[in-house]
Design a protein around this motif. Structure first.
Motif, PDB file in Angstrom:
ATOM      1  N   GLU A 467      14.505   8.581  -3.769  1.00  0.00           N
ATOM      2  CA  GLU A 467      13.344   8.136  -4.535  1.00  0.00           C
ATOM      3  C   GLU A 467      13.724   7.553  -5.892  1.00  0.00           C
ATOM      4  OE1 GLU A 467      10.599  11.323  -4.801  1.00  0.00           O
ATOM      5  OE2 GLU A 467      10.235  11.415  -2.624  1.00  0.00           O
ATOM      6  N   ALA A 468      14.946   7.804  -6.354  1.00  0.00           N
ATOM      7  CA  ALA A 468      15.374   7.252  -7.637  1.00  0.00           C
ATOM      8  C   ALA A 468      16.139   5.949  -7.497  1.00  0.00           C
ATOM      9  CB  ALA A 468      16.254   8.279  -8.370  1.00  0.00           C
ATOM     10  N   ALA A 469      16.415   5.523  -6.271  1.00  0.00           N
ATOM     11  CA  ALA A 469      17.276   4.361  -6.048  1.00  0.00           C
ATOM     12  C   ALA A 469      16.451   3.085  -5.923  1.00  0.00           C
ATOM     13  CB  ALA A 469      18.112   4.569  -4.797  1.00  0.00           C
ATOM     14  N   GLU A 470      17.102   1.979  -6.300  1.00  0.00           N
ATOM     15  CA  GLU A 470      16.510   0.655  -6.123  1.00  0.00           C
ATOM     16  C   GLU A 470      17.042   0.024  -4.840  1.00  0.00           C
ATOM     17  OE1 GLU A 470      14.120  -0.526  -7.755  1.00  0.00           O
ATOM     18  OE2 GLU A 470      14.044   0.979  -9.356  1.00  0.00           O
ATOM     19  N   TRP A 493       0.153   1.475   0.683  1.00  0.00           N
ATOM     20  CA  TRP A 493       0.810   2.777   0.787  1.00  0.00           C
ATOM     21  C   TRP A 493       1.824   3.008  -0.339  1.00  0.00           C
ATOM     22  CZ3 TRP A 493       1.901   2.542   6.777  1.00  0.00           C
ATOM     23  CH2 TRP A 493       0.720   2.852   7.455  1.00  0.00           C
ATOM     24  N   SER A 494       2.476   1.932  -0.781  1.00  0.00           N
ATOM     25  CA  SER A 494       3.528   2.089  -1.789  1.00  0.00           C
ATOM     26  C   SER A 494       3.036   1.836  -3.205  1.00  0.00           C
ATOM     27  CB  SER A 494       4.684   1.130  -1.480  1.00  0.00           C
ATOM     28  OG  SER A 494       4.241  -0.223  -1.519  1.00  0.00           O
ATOM     29  N   ALA A 495       1.724   1.640  -3.374  1.00  0.00           N
ATOM     30  CA  ALA A 495       1.195   1.399  -4.719  1.00  0.00           C
ATOM     31  C   ALA A 495       1.481   2.611  -5.609  1.00  0.00           C
ATOM     32  CB  ALA A 495      -0.309   1.136  -4.652  1.00  0.00           C
ATOM     33  N   GLY A 496       1.990   2.338  -6.772  1.00  0.00           N
ATOM     34  CA  GLY A 496       2.309   3.403  -7.704  1.00  0.00           C
ATOM     35  C   GLY A 496       3.711   3.934  -7.602  1.00  0.00           C
ATOM     36  N   ALA A 497       4.500   3.446  -6.621  1.00  0.00           N
ATOM     37  CA  ALA A 497       5.884   3.900  -6.489  1.00  0.00           C
ATOM     38  C   ALA A 497       6.705   3.346  -7.646  1.00  0.00           C
ATOM     39  CB  ALA A 497       6.471   3.453  -5.160  1.00  0.00           C
ATOM     40  N   SER A 498       7.574   4.184  -8.190  1.00  0.00           N
ATOM     41  CA  SER A 498       8.369   3.790  -9.354  1.00  0.00           C
ATOM     42  C   SER A 498       9.669   3.108  -9.001  1.00  0.00           C
ATOM     43  CB  SER A 498       8.672   5.031 -10.203  1.00  0.00           C
ATOM     44  OG  SER A 498       9.386   5.996  -9.435  1.00  0.00           O
ATOM     45  N   SER A 499      10.046   3.097  -7.747  1.00  0.00           N
ATOM     46  CA  SER A 499      11.304   2.475  -7.320  1.00  0.00           C
ATOM     47  C   SER A 499      11.173   2.055  -5.870  1.00  0.00           C
ATOM     48  CB  SER A 499      12.481   3.453  -7.473  1.00  0.00           C
ATOM     49  OG  SER A 499      12.329   4.552  -6.589  1.00  0.00           O
TER      50      SER A 499
END
Length: 812
Positions: A467-470, A493-499
């Motif tokens: 979850e921290a990886a690009e 579904w991925s709205a708001g994901a930080s990466s």
């Protein structure tokens, strides 16, 4: 000349013999006599190497030497050339691996040097030296390069045929095999033959030529062959480069000094002091170069010939293995396909990695301009270099009911050994893609085959690391078209994901909320396949219903729509580790995404098999039961009437019955109705029959490319029947654009007109013929596009188009 006195007439003989047995004038008197000589033009008395031979300079070549001098010359020259050839052999190490390459390379150099020495010692003509080279190659080549084909080192018919055939084919074969190549066919002939020829040429130049100082060029050519036919990574480059220069320059200085002595007719002690001083200077330079080389060019990557040679295997000729997913479940659910021993915990068996999507199927691919990071399928040797971090294991696979070209593997393969009767044929035709971990043997594997794999199961990162990886940066082959509904759903579904890692994890979790069904008997209805239309159904229905095939592909395409490199893996997932029997019911598929710093990460978006929809719900939605009326009540028993005592009427005769049918009227009505219907029906039947006959001829055309072109012609004819008038000189792309503009629903369907036009152009003008499977898939797309076009004109327009004879007339 006047004023000139011959030294032979005025001086006594010297006190000692010369090297050739003659007596020369004393040097003291020669100098006094030379003082009386008149000055001459230096250019008229200069002797060049082109003007010398064994008579003018007896010590220049081996034939002019005798006794100890002859043996010393051979020893020094052969020793220097042997050292240079050993350095040249280093360039083959990474390409071949193991110890056998040293036997072949150094052994070939020794044989070549021996032939060169014999030819120079016996002063043999060139053709006899060539005969000795061929004889040495055939007699000793098997023991040096192909020991498995010999008997106690002696060549047999197989050895001789391999040596002759391999001398021609091994060179190209070496460039198409993934290194290291030890143990593959006749490829070891390359270092053997290179060093053999280099040795004989080097020895001949050093011992027989008037330019012996050029003998180093032969092993230098061997170095170039080893580098150019090798891999991009270098092995001990400083040792090879500086060491070669050190030995070559020292030996050349010694030979140049010897040549000068021969030209002057002198016999002096070799200037070893100068040679040693020069060697010392070169040694210091070597040390400086060795320490500075990593700073000047760290991890240097060089271009070699194998980078420019196209691999011999085109995997696009084979149908997508994912198409057989439901077949394993339907036909082999309880059959034992493989028996695997040594399987690590939680490890899966990989059949193929799929990274190219065309809207119909996900398929395996080779690296090309559009997907340079897909990897190449190259012939596989006994070992494969792999530096991935993970658990190492040795897995033995025994093939049962499995019969296919895709070789079952585990993780990343680092070595393979085939021990069954067909093992040699499988290994000879084995290709491996190191990037995707996919192996294919063009002869296939079947029941009874046994092989052992050394593997590495890559370490999987934790959820926090993911979850921290690009996203990674690999460029894979295109995966399009992605259904708009799937791309929109992935965005939601991925709205708001930080990466990027958090986004794909969110999509994975949402897909796992769906329902599982493979559509077999007793399960909820679930169509097979993973085309655009099937994926649209998956995400647009109120309930997501599918199996690993649909969910893995949907996950991969959703990740691609977010810019994350992704691919689908097809294989088996047994329930236990160690020694397991893999059945058809263990078939599965999963998704791999590439994340920065983590490599390829496994995602499993398929819901648990326990998450099945309610059977009665799905039956009511997909297969409504027909309504059956209750049977009527039985009739009541009638009352018997009283007996009738009236006399019976006389029966009517047949003549009376016939008189009641007016046959003339019947014929008249039939003629009045039937003849117009026949007149109207014949053209309709003729049009429909001609169109059906035309379609059949296109489907059964002689070549596969003609069948694809016929499919596109069906699209054009449908457009003409629907009212489109294409420009006679228009290209397929231009016609596709006209179809999209005239029939808007064509662009809304699962198959786009420009996609079919592009595929038809590739099939017509491309370098290879499409496969039968690709042709069938193309015609499925044609039929889908024809239906999409028809939705733009309504049912009356579709009826008119079906009966229209417009497309039966030529338009170009």
């Amino acid at each position: 000349m006047s004023g000139w006195t011959s030294p032979t007439a005025t001086t006594p003989t010297t006190t000692g013999p010369t090297g050739d047995g003659e007596r020369r004038p004393g040097w003291r008197h020669v100098r006094s006599a030379a003082a009386t000589m008149p000055e001459q033009d230096p250019s008229s008395s200069r002797v060049t190497l082109d003007q010398v031979d064994d008579r003018t300079a007896p010590g220049l070549t081996l034939a002019g030497l005798r006794g100890r001098d002859r043996w010393l010359r051979v020893g020094v020259d052969v020793a220097a050339l042997l050292v240079l050839h050993v350095l040249a052999a280093v360039t083959f190490q990474l390409t071949f691996g193991g110890r056998q390459v040293w036997v072949a390379a150094v052994g070939g150099a020794v044989v070549g040097l021996a032939v060169g020495v014999v030819g120079a010692w016996r002063r043999l003509p060139t053709w006899q030296v060539a005969v000795l080279v061929v004889a040495g190659y055939l007699l000793l080549g098997g023991a040096l390069a192909l020991p498995a084909t010999t008997t106690w080192g002696l060549p047999g018919l197989t050895t001789l045929s391999d040596l002759v055939y391999g001398a021609v084919t091994a060179w190209k074969g070496l460039l198409t095999v993934d290194a290291p190549v030890e143990g593959i066919g006749t490829l070891m002939i390359v270092p053997l033959l290179t060093m053999l020829l280099s040795g004989v040429v080097g020895a001949s130049v050093a011992l027989r030529s008037s330019r012996p100082t050029l003998a180093w060029a032969a092993p230098a050519a061997a170095v170039l062959v080893g580098i150019s036919s090798g891999i991009a990574e270098s092995f001990l480059p400083v040792l090879v480069g500086v060491g070669f220069a050190l030995v070559a320059l020292t030996w050349t200085a010694h030979r140049r000094d010897s040549t000068q002595q021969s030209l002057l007719g002198q016999r002096r002690t070799t200037r070893w002091q100068s040679a040693l001083m020069g060697a010392g200077v070169l040694a210091v330079a070597a040390c400086v170069a060795g320490f500075s080389a990593p700073l000047v060019s760290p991890d240097a990557y060089r271009t070699v010939l194998r980078d420019e040679v196209e691999p011999p295997l085109d995997v696009l000729e084979y149908p997508s293995p994912l198409q057989s997913f439901r077949g394993h479940l339907k036909d082999h659910e309880e059959d034992t396909l493989l028996t695997v021993s040594g399987l690590p915990e939680d490890a899966a068996v990989r059949l193929a990695t799929l990274d190219a999507y065309d809207g119909i199927t996900f398929n395996v691919s080779n690296a090309d301009a559009l997907g340079p990071d897909a990897g190449l399928f190259k012939r596989m040797g006994r070992t494969v270099p792999e530096d991935v971090e993970g658990r190492r294991a040795t897995v033995t696979v025994t093939v049962g009911g499995y019969d296919d070209i895709w070789l079952p593997t585990v993780g990343k393969v680092t070595g393979a050994e085939f021990t069954s009767a067909r093992g040699g044929a499988i290994a000879e035709n084995l290709f491996y893609n190191r990037v995707s971990g996919t192996a294919i043997s063009t002869v296939g594997v079947r029941e009874g085959d046994v092989y052992r794999l050394d593997v590495v199961v890559p370490r999987q990162p934790t959820s926090a690391e993911i979850e921290a990886a690009e996203a990674g940066e690999d460029e894979l082959p295109p995966a399009e078209p992605v259904p708009d509904s799937l791309a929109d759903t992935a965005q939601q579904w991925s709205a708001g994901a930080s990466s990027a890692g958090a986004a794909v994890v969110a999509i994975e979790q949402e897909l796992r909320r769906g329902f599982y069904s493979n559509g077999l008997e007793g399960d909820a209805p679930s169509a097979s396949g993973h085309s655009v239309a099937r994926l649209q159904t998956l995400v647009e229905e109120e309930q997501m219903i599918g199996d690993e095939e649909q969910y893995a592909v949907a996950m991969a395409l959703a990740a691609r729509s977010l810019g994350v490199p992704s691919r689908v893996v097809y294989g088996f997932q047994p329930e236990s580790a160690g020694e397991v029997a893999i059945r058809g019911g263990d078939v599965t598929a999963w998704t791999e995404v590439q994340l920065e710093g983590l490599g390829w990460v496994i995602l499993r978006p398929t819901p648990d098999k326990s998450q099945a929809p309610e059977p009665d719900e799905s039956e009511r939605e997909a297969k409504p039961r027909p309504q059956v009326d209750n049977p009527p009540p039985p009739p009541e028993r009638p009352d018997y009437p009283p007996p009738d005592n009236t006399p019976p009427e006389e029966p009517r005769t047949d003549e009376d019955d016939r008189s009641r049918i007016d046959w003339g009227l019947v014929l008249l009505v039939a003629a009045a109705v039937g003849v117009p219907l026949l007149l109207l029906g014949l053209p309709v039947a003729l049009v429909l029959g001609l169109k059906a006959r035309r379609r059949k001829a296109r489907l059964l055309a002689e070549t596969m490319s003609d069948r694809v072109a016929g499919g596109w012609a069906e699209v054009v004819d449908r457009a003409r029947d629907l009212g489109l008038v294409p420009v006679p000189a228009a290209t397929r792309s231009e016609v596709a654009r006209s179809v999209t503009e005239r029939f808007p629903t064509a662009a809304e369907g699962p198959v786009q007109p420009h996609d079919l036009a592009w595929r038809a152009d590739v099939s017509t003008f491309g370098p290879r013929q499409p496969s039968a499977t690709q042709v069938d898939l193309y015609w499925q797309g044609v039929d889908e596009l024809r239906r999409s076009m028809g939705r733009s004109v309504g049912w009356w327009g579709r009826l008119r188009a079906a009966l229209s004879p417009v497309s039966l007339r030529p338009w170009r």
